[in-house]
Design an enzyme around this catalytic site. Structure first.
Site, PDB file in Angstrom:
ATOM      1  CB  CYS A 156      -0.907   0.004   1.234  1.00 26.81           C
ATOM      2  SG  CYS A 156      -1.874  -1.508   1.451  1.00 26.81           S
ATOM      3  CB  ILE A 171      -2.010  -8.775  -0.566  1.00 27.45           C
ATOM      4  CG1 ILE A 171      -1.328  -7.728  -1.455  1.00 27.45           C
ATOM      5  CG2 ILE A 171      -1.262 -10.101  -0.618  1.00 27.45           C
ATOM      6  CD1 ILE A 171      -1.203  -8.112  -2.904  1.00 27.45           C
ATOM      7  CD  GLU A 231       0.943  -8.270   2.505  1.00 29.42           C
ATOM      8  OE1 GLU A 231       0.355  -8.865   3.436  1.00 29.42           O
ATOM      9  OE2 GLU A 231       0.351  -7.732   1.552  1.00 29.42           O
TER      10      GLU A 231
END
Length: 600
Positions: free
Chosen positions: A2, A57, A82
């Site tokens: 992002c 995701i 992540e």
């Protein structure tokens, strides 16, 4: 993956709707990082404003919308990255009675911070740049992952504090007076990138990898380092137990790859002829039983193109292989746009092929596994064999001079005299970098190779390599994951002895020994090639080089910075043709300046 942005309004200088419009423009400047969703949050007190752009995701539903708040509304998060071990962390929290509303790692990160504060970052396996605002204490916390996979820029005045995933959103803030930094320019033409914490524009800074920054209610900034890549020779693996060490590497890398398979969208991996990506691919297929999509690009007319060797590796490992051959016209297309594709100048010549590889890969998958980091961790760069022994023998050399010698000989860009003459006030920043990392060379009896591994991990890896991969892949909304940067594997790599890094003939001995269990010698012993632009493109075209440098001179001469420093540009250009790196760094800076819509 992002993009994040935010603004602290210290003195209530602007109304909320004004700042929310600004956050909207900052989000738009990083829309390529998050094409699936955008979000904004405004503090009712008009103190903190956050923005977010989302590349979905995990948990593709709207439940993953950011900025996200805790149920009690105390904490709010904007998060890029992540967290690969979020399911384990979630299970631990659920045992403590926590009830989760979504299936996202964002909520786990936010909840964990609410429970244990900044101690959470020590527990994370992931890549991240995160902002969390505590509405009760009016404190903003920023943190960045251990190696610097995800970027984080910030700037402050007495009236505001602003941050973003890239530099360009900060250009949207009219209250920020921005100018080219003489210190950063001196560092850029020495290193081909601007190392943290500096940025190419003053007063912008970059948060260093492995660091936490907290901005208090009165605007004070406090920093804490939670990670550094430390190599303790007294704690290294015994030379006589190398088989066991290779097994430990395999286990850690396999766990890392397993954790990085979490995805609700298609996933693949970059594959070259190199040891690192081949090993990651071998473990994915042979140890984890994955059917892997692999992606390779080749370069027409380049004898060093890796696509044929990568094709053979893919066939032996049974992957679904995708290959594309690029031409000189493809390179010209991206070279002409390189300034606008970079948020900050990066003179790494592999930016263009990385952009092309990401463009091709994104046509098939949304997530790609990368082999970056193996060279820094296990001593793989071709510059090490010549320089490390020379530094070992330089017993009377000051440690800071050793650092400078490595920069100038191992990673040459502009000659030092040209940089020093062009930027007499800024050159102190180059000396400062050398002094900052001099302690790596202050271990009597320790091989210089270990110091070089640490130095590159803290400088070249985040400054050139990971910055390049992040910016070029995110231009296409492609998330890249780097299994070699798993925290447990970093600890294992720190214990690698000299003999596990080099045997005098080849580098990355431990990784090659592991790879030999899966591939034949022709691939195990293949020399490192790198991933730069082929010599058939641009650099052997003398008329093109001369035209580019003339255009670069004109573009830079038009800046306020060089206009105010008569003769500086001529002194700089005295070194502009010293080598390929100097030429490319000059061209990139000039094209970047031309792409910025504010006067510099």
């Amino acid at each position: 993956m992002c993009g994040i942005a935010g603004y602290l309004n210290f003195k209530n200088s602007h109304p909320s709707d004004h700042i929310q419009a600004l956050i909207g423009r900052m989000n738009a400047a990083i829309a390529h990082r998050g094409p699936d969703d955008r979000g904004q949050w405004a503090d009712p007190e008009n103190r903190c404003h956050l923005g977010h752009t989302r590349l979905s995701i995990l948990d593709l539903s709207s439940a993953g919308h950011q900025p996200m708040l805790t149920p009690d509304q105390r904490y709010v998060i904007s998060f890029n990255g992540e967290i690969y071990n979020f399911r384990d962390l979630r299970t631990r929290m659920e045992k403590d009675g926590v009830v989760f509303r979504t299936g996202t790692d964002t909520e786990v990160l936010l909840t964990g911070f609410a429970m244990v504060g900044t101690k959470l970052f020590d527990l994370l396996d992931g890549m991240f740049a995160v902002a969390i605002y505590d509405r009760k204490t009016r404190t903003l916390t920023l943190a960045r992952d251990r190696a610097g996979e995800k970027p984080l820029y910030y700037a402050a005045t007495d009236r505001l504090f602003a941050f973003a995933s890239e530099l360009r959103p900060l250009l949207e803030i009219p209250d920020l007076s921005l100018s080219l930094s003489e210190e950063a320019l001196a560092q850029y033409f020495t290193l081909r990138y601007v190392p943290e914490p500096n940025a190419i524009l003053d007063p912008v800074r970059k948060l260093e990898p492995g660091m936490i920054l907290q901005v208090s209610a009165d605007g004070r900034q406090s920093f804490r380092r939670y990670f550094g890549f430390d190599i303790d020779q007294d704690n290294e693996a015994p030379e006589g137990d190398s088989d066991r060490y290779v097994d430990v590497v395999e286990k850690a890398l396999t766990v890392s790859l397993h954790n990085r398979l979490n995805s609700d969208v298609p996933l693949g991996m970059f594959l070259s002829s190199g040891v690192d990506s081949a090993l990651a691919c071998a473990l994915l297929t042979r140890k984890l039983g994955q059917k892997v999509k692999t992606f390779t690009v080749g370069f027409e007319g380049d004898p060093n193109s890796e696509h044929e060797a990568a094709r053979d590796i893919a066939a032996r490992l049974g992957t679904e292989h995708h290959e594309h051959i690029f031409t000189a016209a493809d390179f010209d297309r991206i070279c002409d746009r390189i300034g606008g594709l970079l948020d900050e100048p990066n003179g790494d010549r592999s930016c263009v092929p990385t952009y092309l590889l990401s463009e091709f890969t994104r046509q098939h998958v949304t997530v790609a596994i990368s082999g970056d980091g193996g060279d820094e961790l296990f001593g793989g760069y071709g510059r090490y064999p010549a320089l490390a022994p020379a530094l070992d023998g330089a017993t009377g050399m000051k440690p800071s001079v050793m650092v400078q010698a490595y920069f100038e000989k191992g990673l040459p860009v502009m000659p030092a005299d040209a940089v020093r003459n062009a930027f007499p006030q800024g050159y102190a920043a180059v000396v400062s970098v050398c002094e900052k990392y001099a302690p790596f060379f202050m271990h009597p009896g320790r091989p210089a190779l270990h110091a070089l591994r640490q130095l590159d991990f803290h400088t070249y890896l985040p400054g050139a390599v990971l910055a390049k991969v992040d910016r070029m892949s995110m231009r296409h909304g492609l998330e890249t994951r780097t299994p070699f940067l798993f925290a447990s594997l970093l600890a294992v790599a720190a214990k690698a002895s000299l003999g596990l890094c080099t045997d005098g003939r080849v580098q990355k001995v431990a990784l090659r020994r592991l790879l030999s269990q899966y591939l034949p010698e022709q691939h195990v012993q293949a020399p490192k090639k790198g991933f730069g632009m082929p010599p058939s493109v641009f650099f052997n075209n003398q008329p093109r080089i001369e035209a580019e440098l003339k255009a670069a001179y004109r573009r830079l001469a038009d800046t306020r910075f060089f206009s105010a420093r008569p003769g500086a540009l001529d002194r700089l250009f005295a070194g502009a043709t010293a080598n390929i790196n100097a030429i490319w760094a000059t061209v990139v800076l000039a094209r970047w300046v031309d792409s910025v819509e504010r006067p510099l």
